[in-house]
Write a protein that holds these residues in place. Structure first.
Motif, PDB file in Angstrom:
ATOM      1  N   GLU A 141      30.122  38.729  35.300  1.00 18.27           N
ATOM      2  CA  GLU A 141      30.508  40.145  35.324  1.00 18.27           C
ATOM      3  C   GLU A 141      31.427  40.405  36.521  1.00 18.27           C
ATOM      4  OE1 GLU A 141      28.007  43.053  33.379  1.00 18.27           O
ATOM      5  OE2 GLU A 141      27.621  43.883  35.378  1.00 18.27           O
ATOM      6  N   LEU A 142      31.132  39.731  37.631  1.00 16.69           N
ATOM      7  CA  LEU A 142      31.999  39.835  38.820  1.00 16.69           C
ATOM      8  C   LEU A 142      33.400  39.328  38.483  1.00 16.69           C
ATOM      9  CD1 LEU A 142      32.734  40.123  41.794  1.00 16.69           C
ATOM     10  CD2 LEU A 142      31.628  37.899  42.207  1.00 16.69           C
ATOM     11  N   ALA A 143      33.485  38.247  37.728  1.00 22.05           N
ATOM     12  CA  ALA A 143      34.800  37.695  37.356  1.00 22.05           C
ATOM     13  C   ALA A 143      35.593  38.719  36.545  1.00 22.05           C
ATOM     14  CB  ALA A 143      34.618  36.413  36.547  1.00 22.05           C
ATOM     15  N   LYS A 144      34.924  39.352  35.610  1.00 21.71           N
ATOM     16  CA  LYS A 144      35.617  40.367  34.792  1.00 21.71           C
ATOM     17  C   LYS A 144      36.059  41.553  35.661  1.00 21.71           C
ATOM     18  CE  LYS A 144      33.377  39.477  30.308  1.00 21.71           C
ATOM     19  NZ  LYS A 144      32.572  40.081  29.217  1.00 21.71           N
TER      20      LYS A 144
ATOM     21  N   GLU B 163      39.111  40.670  37.842  1.00 24.01           N
ATOM     22  CA  GLU B 163      40.404  40.672  37.150  1.00 24.01           C
ATOM     23  C   GLU B 163      40.866  42.113  36.941  1.00 24.01           C
ATOM     24  OE1 GLU B 163      41.167  38.154  33.934  1.00 24.01           O
ATOM     25  OE2 GLU B 163      40.236  36.384  34.831  1.00 24.01           O
ATOM     26  N   GLU B 164      39.904  42.992  36.729  1.00 20.85           N
ATOM     27  CA  GLU B 164      40.227  44.418  36.507  1.00 20.85           C
ATOM     28  C   GLU B 164      40.669  45.088  37.810  1.00 20.85           C
ATOM     29  OE1 GLU B 164      36.637  46.384  35.318  1.00 20.85           O
ATOM     30  OE2 GLU B 164      37.571  48.377  35.135  1.00 20.85           O
ATOM     31  N   LEU B 165      40.053  44.678  38.928  1.00 23.88           N
ATOM     32  CA  LEU B 165      40.275  45.388  40.197  1.00 23.88           C
ATOM     33  C   LEU B 165      41.268  44.676  41.117  1.00 23.88           C
ATOM     34  CD1 LEU B 165      36.530  46.362  40.799  1.00 23.88           C
ATOM     35  CD2 LEU B 165      38.387  47.864  40.001  1.00 23.88           C
ATOM     36  N   GLY B 166      41.756  43.518  40.674  1.00 24.84           N
ATOM     37  CA  GLY B 166      42.804  42.833  41.461  1.00 24.84           C
ATOM     38  C   GLY B 166      42.302  42.062  42.659  1.00 24.84           C
ATOM     39  N   VAL B 167      41.118  41.457  42.528  1.00 23.95           N
ATOM     40  CA  VAL B 167      40.646  40.566  43.599  1.00 23.95           C
ATOM     41  C   VAL B 167      40.318  39.208  42.995  1.00 23.95           C
ATOM     42  CG1 VAL B 167      39.688  42.438  45.003  1.00 23.95           C
ATOM     43  CG2 VAL B 167      38.237  41.279  43.317  1.00 23.95           C
TER      44      VAL B 167
ATOM     45  N   ASP C  59      40.420  35.612  38.793  1.00 20.31           N
ATOM     46  CA  ASP C  59      41.380  35.969  39.853  1.00 20.31           C
ATOM     47  C   ASP C  59      42.288  37.085  39.352  1.00 20.31           C
ATOM     48  OD1 ASP C  59      43.879  34.153  41.864  1.00 20.31           O
ATOM     49  OD2 ASP C  59      43.131  36.230  41.882  1.00 20.31           O
ATOM     50  N   GLY C  60      42.071  38.273  39.961  1.00 18.66           N
ATOM     51  CA  GLY C  60      42.865  39.427  39.516  1.00 18.66           C
ATOM     52  C   GLY C  60      44.136  39.605  40.297  1.00 18.66           C
ATOM     53  N   ASN C  61      44.366  38.669  41.266  1.00 17.23           N
ATOM     54  CA  ASN C  61      45.598  38.807  42.056  1.00 17.23           C
ATOM     55  C   ASN C  61      46.798  38.448  41.187  1.00 17.23           C
ATOM     56  OD1 ASN C  61      44.550  39.519  44.664  1.00 17.23           O
ATOM     57  ND2 ASN C  61      43.633  37.476  44.703  1.00 17.23           N
ATOM     58  N   LYS C  62      47.839  39.233  41.197  1.00 16.01           N
ATOM     59  CA  LYS C  62      49.014  38.976  40.351  1.00 16.01           C
ATOM     60  C   LYS C  62      49.914  37.954  41.009  1.00 16.01           C
ATOM     61  CE  LYS C  62      47.335  41.881  37.469  1.00 16.01           C
ATOM     62  NZ  LYS C  62      46.256  41.185  36.753  1.00 16.01           N
TER      63      LYS C  62
END
Ligand code: SAJ
Length: 418
Positions: A220-223, A226-230, A415-418
């Motif tokens: 859930e943290l992974a999802k 990705e949503e929050l950019g971390v 990884d939510g970092n672009k």
């Protein structure tokens, strides 16, 4: 020394049988699978487990371990180690335990011991086995002793953990618990804890459920990441610096015949197992999450080519049971994707390609399982013949710097970092 019958010579039964035989007990493996029985009698094994092959070869050569397709009627101890799968509706399939218990009825005599090792729903011994064992005519708990003693062995480290892990023995009465404790003392160096059979059943289920719920939190943290950019892995690494925090690892889902199944036994038996149920749904949603990530990276699925590296349920073993990556393969194929597989451990189970061949012509390479063989790959060579040089790492196993130095683009699950 006792004569011991192990019913079910699979991932748990075979190493258990071999360990008892290595201590001088006469052990008979009983299984309906003629291939497993014939292999064992030749001193061979049909599963991959470090050290097990040599152990079986030795005890069979010495005559301490044999196997047959009928239940022996001259043993002192009967250990039931048969599968307890889940039905499509997520209810427990207890047919194997029931038939193994019935097979024992005509074989036991006064003074015998029956042990259920298979992971089972709470109250299996009390409500499923005892009514059948009463057909022996023996006084249960006095003339016939009964207990549940679940295994805690980690596939890939079975021999060592059978010996060193502590163990729970849950007897239907104290006499049964003490007798079964004595049986396991011949192979277990860890502490042996005594309790009731139903408590032992719950302990085993809660051990694996604890792990499943914590993996679900990581997923859930992974999802969220990705949503929050971390980057979830950076969050986990730093959060785990706290002395009392241990967030587990995200992944493409939870596989194996234990963690992915055992919590469902509690969901079936208790209306209060709500967090446990949601955790199972979280983990089972990961293959779709990865599929959607692949689709976003390569701009669609139908007609595309994807290479999947590693399809077993975890690293460095050959077991594909309940493998989430195999579920991902099915999802991709159902979406019209041409899937190449590379898995050196599952070569006998799936049609795979070599490490530097599987990615040829593909639009993306997905690391599904972090086998040791994938540790030191040459990324330039690995991606040289890809249609598009994309690598998706679902295990935080490869180095972004190394991958991108080869000219490929590196993506990381969580990884939510672009
Ligand atoms: N997984 C993650 N993230 C993690 C840890 C695991 O995604 O942080 C995944 C793995 O990739 C795998 C699945 O979970 O698909 C299960 O792997 P595992 O190594 O956690 O578990 P098993 O099924 O090989 O072994 C477990 C062990 N139980 C516990 O660790 C509490 C083992 O001790 C049990 O004996 C075994 O289940 C069993 O037979 O019940």
């Amino acid at each position: 020394m006792k004569s011991i019958c192990v019913i079910g010579i699979g991932y748990v039964g075979l190493p258990t049988a071999a360990m008892f035989a290595s201590k001088g007990h006469r052990v008979v493996g009983y299984d309906l699978n003629e291939k497993a029985v014939n292999a064992l009698n030749k001193g061979e094994i049909i599963i991959e487990e470090p050290g097990l092959g040599d152990l079986v070869k030795d005890v069979v050569a010495k005559g301490f371990l044999t196997a047959q397709t009928t239940c022996p009627d001259d043993c002192d101890v009967y250990i039931i180690a048969v599968p307890t799968p889940i039905n499509p509706d997520k209810t427990a399939d207890m047919r194997f335990v029931e038939s193994a218990t019935r097979a024992v009825v005509p074989c036991v005599r006064k003074g015998c011991i029956v042990i259920l090792e298979s992971t089972s729903p709470p109250r299996t011994v009390e409500d499923l086995m005892l009514p059948i064992l009463k057909e022996t005519g023996l006084e249960i708990g006095e003339e016939l002793l009964v207990a549940h003693s679940p295994e805690r062995i980690l596939p890939g480290r079975v021999i060592e953990e059978l010996r060193t892990n502590s163990r729970i023995v849950g007897g239907i009465n104290e006499k049964s618990s003490l007798a079964v404790k004595e049986v396991y003392q011949s192979i277990v160096e860890g502490e042996i804890h005594i309790t009731t059979s139903t408590t032992a059943e719950m302990c085993k289920l809660m051990e694996n459920t604890f792990r499943d719920v914590n993996i679900a939190l990581a997923n859930e943290l992974a999802k969220m990441s990705e949503e929050l950019g971390v980057n979830a892995w950076e969050v986990i690494r730093l959060a785990n610096c706290h002395p009392r925090v241990n967030i587990l690892n995200p992944g493409p889902g939870v596989g194996g015949h234990c963690i992915a199944l055992d919590p469902w036994f509690l969901v079936e038996k208790s209306k209060n197992a709500k967090l446990i149920h949601q955790a199972r749904l979280n983990n089972d949603s990961m293959p779709e999450f990865v599929r959607d990530k692949i689709e976003k990276i390569i701009g669609g699925l139908n007609g595309k080519s994807v290479a999947i590296y590693g399809v077993t349920y975890k690293p460095n073993i050959d077991d594909v049971r309940e493998s989430p990556v195999m579920h991902l393969v099915d999802l991709l194929k159902n979406a019209g994707v041409n899937v190449n597989i590379c898995d050196p451990h599952a070569a006998e189970k799936i049609e795979g390609k070599g490490i530097y061949e599987a990615a040829e012509g593909c639009d993306i390479l997905v690391l599904g399982v972090n086998h040791d063989e994938f540790k030191n790959v040459d990324f330039a060579k690995l991606t040289a013949k890809m249609s598009a040089k994309n690598i998706l790492d679902t295990r935080n196993f490869w180095s972004k710097a190394d991958v991108e130095a080869s000219g490929a683009k590196y993506y990381l699950l969580g990884d939510g970092n672009k």
